[in-house]
Write a protein that holds these residues in place. Sequence first.
Motif, short mmCIF file in Angstrom:
data_model
loop_
_atom_site.label_atom_id
_atom_site.label_comp_id
_atom_site.label_asym_id
_atom_site.label_seq_id
_atom_site.Cartn_x
_atom_site.Cartn_y
_atom_site.Cartn_z
N ARG B 69 0.88 -1.18 0.00
CA ARG B 69 0.00 0.00 0.00
C ARG B 69 0.91 1.22 0.00
NH1 ARG B 69 -4.29 2.08 4.58
NH2 ARG B 69 -5.75 3.07 3.14
N PRO B 70 1.60 1.46 -1.08
CA PRO B 70 2.74 2.40 -1.10
C PRO B 70 2.39 3.85 -0.79
CG PRO B 70 2.17 1.67 -3.31
CD PRO B 70 1.40 0.81 -2.38
N GLU B 71 1.18 4.28 -1.11
CA GLU B 71 0.84 5.68 -0.87
C GLU B 71 -0.27 5.81 0.16
OE1 GLU B 71 0.05 7.36 -4.69
OE2 GLU B 71 2.11 7.10 -5.39
N GLY B 72 -0.55 4.75 0.86
CA GLY B 72 -1.54 4.81 1.92
C GLY B 72 -2.97 4.84 1.44
N SER B 73 -3.18 4.51 0.16
CA SER B 73 -4.54 4.47 -0.36
C SER B 73 -4.78 3.12 -1.02
CB SER B 73 -4.76 5.61 -1.35
OG SER B 73 -6.06 5.54 -1.90
N VAL B 74 -4.54 3.02 -2.32
CA VAL B 74 -4.74 1.76 -3.05
C VAL B 74 -3.80 0.69 -2.52
CG1 VAL B 74 -4.45 0.68 -5.31
CG2 VAL B 74 -5.53 2.93 -5.13
N SER B 75 -4.31 -0.53 -2.47
CA SER B 75 -3.50 -1.67 -2.04
C SER B 75 -3.56 -2.75 -3.11
CB SER B 75 -4.00 -2.22 -0.71
OG SER B 75 -3.26 -3.38 -0.33
N THR B 76 -2.45 -3.49 -3.22
CA THR B 76 -2.38 -4.61 -4.15
C THR B 76 -1.97 -5.85 -3.38
OG1 THR B 76 -1.68 -3.13 -5.94
CG2 THR B 76 -1.38 -5.49 -6.28
N LEU B 77 -2.74 -6.90 -3.54
CA LEU B 77 -2.40 -8.22 -2.98
C LEU B 77 -1.76 -9.02 -4.10
CD1 LEU B 77 -2.61 -10.28 -0.61
CD2 LEU B 77 -4.81 -10.98 -1.58
N LYS B 78 -0.59 -9.56 -3.83
CA LYS B 78 0.18 -10.27 -4.86
C LYS B 78 0.34 -11.72 -4.45
CE LYS B 78 2.67 -5.97 -5.64
NZ LYS B 78 3.93 -5.35 -6.14
N ILE B 79 0.07 -12.61 -5.36
CA ILE B 79 0.22 -14.04 -5.09
C ILE B 79 1.14 -14.64 -6.14
CG2 ILE B 79 -0.96 -16.22 -4.62
CD1 ILE B 79 -3.57 -14.63 -4.30
N GLN B 80 2.24 -15.22 -5.68
CA GLN B 80 3.20 -15.85 -6.58
C GLN B 80 2.92 -17.35 -6.67
OE1 GLN B 80 6.79 -14.73 -4.45
NE2 GLN B 80 7.21 -13.13 -5.92
N ARG B 81 3.31 -17.94 -7.79
CA ARG B 81 3.24 -19.40 -7.96
C ARG B 81 1.90 -19.94 -7.44
NH1 ARG B 81 7.68 -18.11 -5.35
NH2 ARG B 81 7.09 -19.26 -3.47
N THR B 82 0.83 -19.43 -8.01
CA THR B 82 -0.50 -19.78 -7.51
C THR B 82 -0.73 -21.28 -7.50
OG1 THR B 82 -1.36 -19.40 -9.74
CG2 THR B 82 -1.63 -17.61 -8.13
N GLU B 83 -1.52 -21.71 -6.52
CA GLU B 83 -1.91 -23.11 -6.36
C GLU B 83 -3.42 -23.20 -6.39
OE1 GLU B 83 -0.17 -24.41 -2.72
OE2 GLU B 83 1.90 -24.15 -3.43
N ARG B 84 -3.93 -24.40 -6.70
CA ARG B 84 -5.39 -24.55 -6.79
C ARG B 84 -6.05 -24.21 -5.47
NH1 ARG B 84 -3.58 -28.81 -10.10
NH2 ARG B 84 -3.99 -28.33 -12.29
N GLY B 85 -5.37 -24.45 -4.36
CA GLY B 85 -5.91 -24.14 -3.05
C GLY B 85 -6.04 -22.65 -2.77
N ASP B 86 -5.46 -21.82 -3.64
CA ASP B 86 -5.60 -20.36 -3.48
C ASP B 86 -6.95 -19.87 -4.02
OD1 ASP B 86 -2.13 -19.86 -4.48
OD2 ASP B 86 -2.99 -20.37 -2.53
N SER B 87 -7.68 -20.73 -4.70
CA SER B 87 -8.97 -20.34 -5.26
C SER B 87 -9.92 -19.94 -4.13
CB SER B 87 -9.58 -21.49 -6.06
OG SER B 87 -8.77 -21.82 -7.18
N ALA B 88 -10.45 -18.74 -4.23
CA ALA B 88 -11.31 -18.18 -3.17
C ALA B 88 -11.77 -16.81 -3.63
CB ALA B 88 -10.54 -18.06 -1.86
N VAL B 89 -12.62 -16.19 -2.81
CA VAL B 89 -12.96 -14.78 -3.01
C VAL B 89 -12.08 -13.96 -2.07
CG1 VAL B 89 -14.74 -13.01 -2.85
CG2 VAL B 89 -15.32 -15.29 -3.71
N TYR B 90 -11.37 -13.01 -2.62
CA TYR B 90 -10.50 -12.15 -1.82
C TYR B 90 -11.22 -10.82 -1.59
CZ TYR B 90 -6.92 -15.61 -2.38
OH TYR B 90 -6.22 -16.79 -2.31
N LEU B 91 -11.43 -10.53 -0.31
CA LEU B 91 -12.19 -9.36 0.11
C LEU B 91 -11.26 -8.29 0.65
CD1 LEU B 91 -15.07 -11.16 2.04
CD2 LEU B 91 -15.21 -10.18 -0.24
N CYS B 92 -11.58 -7.07 0.34
CA CYS B 92 -10.86 -5.93 0.89
C CYS B 92 -11.87 -5.11 1.72
CB CYS B 92 -10.30 -5.09 -0.23
SG CYS B 92 -9.44 -3.59 0.29
N ALA B 93 -11.40 -4.56 2.80
CA ALA B 93 -12.24 -3.69 3.63
C ALA B 93 -11.43 -2.49 4.06
CB ALA B 93 -12.76 -4.44 4.86
N SER B 94 -12.11 -1.38 4.32
CA SER B 94 -11.41 -0.22 4.85
C SER B 94 -12.23 0.39 5.98
CB SER B 94 -11.15 0.82 3.76
OG SER B 94 -12.34 1.48 3.34
#
Lengths: 112, 116
Positions: B69-94
């Motif tokens: 969250r480099p500027e304290g506003s927008v955030s990026t979630l990064k996932i490397q070498r994805t696996e099938r178990g990473d399948s889900a809904v990713y929720l953000c809240a503020s």
Amino acid sequence: GDSVTQMEGPVTLSEEAFLTINCTYTATGYPSLFWYVQYPGEGLQLLLKATKADDKGSNKGFEATYRKETTSFHLEKGSVQVSDSAVYFCALRGNAGNMLTFGGGTRLMVKP
Amino acid sequence: GAGVSQTPSNKVTEKGKYVELRCDPISGHTALYWYRQSLGQGPEFLIYFQGTGAADDSGLPNDRFFAVRPEGSVSTLKIQRTERGDSAVYLCASSLRGAASSYEQYFGPGTRLTVT
């Protein structure tokens, strides 16, 4: 660690029936307690909250009372409507952190 | 006013690929949270930002997951070498404030990630 347990669904009711969804929690100290609702195709919305023992949260005809002696926060509504059909999540925010810990969710289906 | 927005709404990727999920919080909200919701379960906490810094990343499952969250506003979630178990809904809240405040967390609509 903190945990929340809520009754499994689905709960199927007829319109105007009385609703109870049970929720119990495990946490140290004095957590804040919440009910969130997720309507079909929509995001999570806060339904009601209580921040200390014996507080009653209420909104849209729903109520829940923070019972520390039984570590419970059961959700109730006197007369459900079809539009209340949704998934309901009980959650807590503990003293040690800022994140929410959620229960597994309870799907409510109200039939006309 | 505008709520929390997340892009993309859906992401399908192949096992082993890298993905980025974006969250735009409500303007002025200093606290930002990422959660993951697997099918039929409640959301699980991943990471919490207060301003630009990750104040609590205890929920990240392993080092393949990273968020900024480099500027304290927008955030990026990064996932490397994805696996099938990473399948889900990713929720953000503020929320307006963090730090054990009583401020409500407002949730975005989520990004549904499917790893094939």
